[in-house]
Design an enzyme around this catalytic site. Sequence first.
Site, PDB file in Angstrom:
ATOM      1  N   ILE A 141      26.092  38.201  38.113  1.00 30.18           N
ATOM      2  CA  ILE A 141      26.262  39.415  37.318  1.00 30.18           C
ATOM      3  C   ILE A 141      24.947  39.798  36.651  1.00 30.18           C
ATOM      4  O   ILE A 141      24.523  40.957  36.689  1.00 30.18           O
ATOM      5  CB  ILE A 141      27.354  39.227  36.251  1.00 30.18           C
ATOM      6  CG1 ILE A 141      28.676  38.865  36.909  1.00 30.18           C
ATOM      7  CG2 ILE A 141      27.493  40.490  35.403  1.00 30.18           C
ATOM      8  CD1 ILE A 141      29.237  39.948  37.786  1.00 30.18           C
TER       9      ILE A 141
ATOM     10  N   LYS B 231      40.208  37.265  32.185  1.00 32.91           N
ATOM     11  CA  LYS B 231      40.810  35.969  31.848  1.00 32.91           C
ATOM     12  C   LYS B 231      40.897  35.763  30.342  1.00 32.91           C
ATOM     13  O   LYS B 231      41.515  34.799  29.873  1.00 32.91           O
ATOM     14  CB  LYS B 231      40.024  34.843  32.507  1.00 32.91           C
ATOM     15  CG  LYS B 231      40.141  34.864  34.029  1.00 32.91           C
ATOM     16  CD  LYS B 231      39.275  33.819  34.682  1.00 32.91           C
ATOM     17  CE  LYS B 231      39.460  33.848  36.198  1.00 32.91           C
ATOM     18  NZ  LYS B 231      39.086  35.141  36.804  1.00 32.91           N
TER      19      LYS B 231
ATOM     20  N   VAL C 253      35.735  32.951  44.721  1.00 32.51           N
ATOM     21  CA  VAL C 253      36.465  32.514  45.908  1.00 32.51           C
ATOM     22  C   VAL C 253      35.807  33.014  47.198  1.00 32.51           C
ATOM     23  O   VAL C 253      35.965  32.406  48.249  1.00 32.51           O
ATOM     24  CB  VAL C 253      37.928  33.001  45.806  1.00 32.51           C
ATOM     25  CG1 VAL C 253      38.018  34.511  45.982  1.00 32.51           C
ATOM     26  CG2 VAL C 253      38.809  32.297  46.806  1.00 32.51           C
TER      27      VAL C 253
END
Length: 630
Positions: free
Chosen positions: A292, A409, A455
Amino acid sequence: MVRINRRSLLAFVHDVVAAALAWLLAFWLRFNLELPPQPYLRLIWQAMAYVVPLQAALFLAFGLYRGLWRYASLPDLKRILLAVATGMMLVPTLLFMLRLGDMVPRSTFILDPLLLAILMGGSRLAYRAWKEHRFTISDVMREPVFVIGAGEAAVNLIKELAHSHEWKVVGVFDDDATKLGMQLQGVGILGGIDALAHQCERLSVERAIIALPHVTHRERRRVIEHCADIGLTVMMVPSFDDLVSGRVTVSQIRHVELDDLLGRDPVVLDSDGIRDWIRGRTVMVTGAGGSIGSELCRQIARFEPKLLVLFELNEFALYRIEQEFAQHFPKVAVARVIGDVKDETRVTQVLRTHAPSAVFHAAAYKHVPLMENDNAWEAVRNNVAGTHVLAQAAMRQGVEKFVLISTDKAVNPTNVMGASKRLAEMLCEALQPSAPDTRFVMVRFGNVLGSTGSVIPKFREQIAQGGPVTVTHPEITRYFMSIPEAAQLVLQAGLMGRGGEIFVLDMGEPIKIDDLARDMIRLSGLRDNDVRIVYTGLRPGEKLYEELLADGEQTLPTPHAKLRVARARHENGDWLNGLITWLNAPVFRSDDAVRQALMQWVPEYRPADNGRAVHANVVELPVGEKKRAS
């Protein structure tokens, strides 16, 4: 079974004759261009009665008659070579079984397949050269491709590929029925997308190039999936933005990426506003070497900052982003700073030296299972205490904007990582009233494609190894966006923030991880049953579904369609003082102690005890099947 039409039958007869001729020529060459002795003459004809039918069967088995000689190219030659090579192994075996092999000269077994490949391949290439009035090998060897789309991008692509030594466009497809039968640059429009399967088999084409840079992701996904279903390898022209900007040309074709399947429209930025904010100013990015942080640096570089401060703890990550900037952004001044956001002395020194007007705080521990056990206190120290150290230093040095990169999250968290990011949000909200010169802006988004520890790289590695691909649960879903999209929206939110807001990015529809795995398998050129999917059960702290808003939060619209503001509660000064005291205590706290304390600081945090029971049953399925893991 391959259906034999008139043209295919002629091609088959030609190959049978070529097989007989190659067998005769092999003996003729073996005996120095003279007629073989009498015993061999009888052997030649006797063996030919078995050799030619065997080779003819192989020609049919390897599908040599699916395409037209007019478009013969490398894929056709590959099939010929495979058929001939297989015959090279089977012919001697058959003749030895018939007790004829001992009499056949060994060199004949080498000469026959070589001559057969030359006769079959050479005649096809010669026919194509004659039909196209092209008599150079480079022209004849070009691979036939389809172009999907009949707009301006397709016209430019066909025009540029006319000079290519690799591909030749043999057909165009577009769902606009009014264009059927027309031509683009001399290439016929053969039908809509539904006609691809028939024409693909008829013309022996194995590759398609999608020239639809302006359509929505949803429409592009439909075309990509249809091509994958019929076995076409798909490539793309560059995006519309890249074409308009002049950074690339139409002929700079790329492979399909996972982002093309997301079904999301491109981000529209207030580029002028961001440029006015960043141009000529010093900007600092923490975690600048991460996925990021590094993309944030790239996006910021487009808006011509006076200085970009790259703050990173990992030496190699900092070296890598520094080398990238030296190559791709040589005009952007950068400061390469190694440091830990928890180190107050170092952070203060860096801010005092470079005096950034904006700080983007992307440094964080973010891997959920890794932070859940044995590292819970380190996650809190890095994600919360580090944010506090950096925020306090930014307030003292008069930083105008402090942008915290948060995560979905943090919403009703069930794991330590999410709770620590929620606590960092609450910390910044609590600091805002005492920071008249610094505006704190929090940006909350979901998973980004290809980020470190995500993932996507894991799936890519598992597929490359032949599987299995591990998915925790068949029903697990996540929000996804591309790294550039996330970074762009972070900049947009930073521009719009007035202080104390939590910006929630429009993440689109949640995506099932199971579907994501299947998409990646297809993009790798594999079929549904080529790679197994194994369901391993939810990991400690992992939720089945992610949320973007906590209980009790409400959102307000913003001028940007993909950004909303979450109005969360604000804590008082006593809460903030108590939190800082807890963070700064010179003790090591166990995982259980951290979780107990986090439930006090973050009331919506509820640790999930899903790591043990779900792991008891591991379900292993091929990709073509779906079953719920118990």
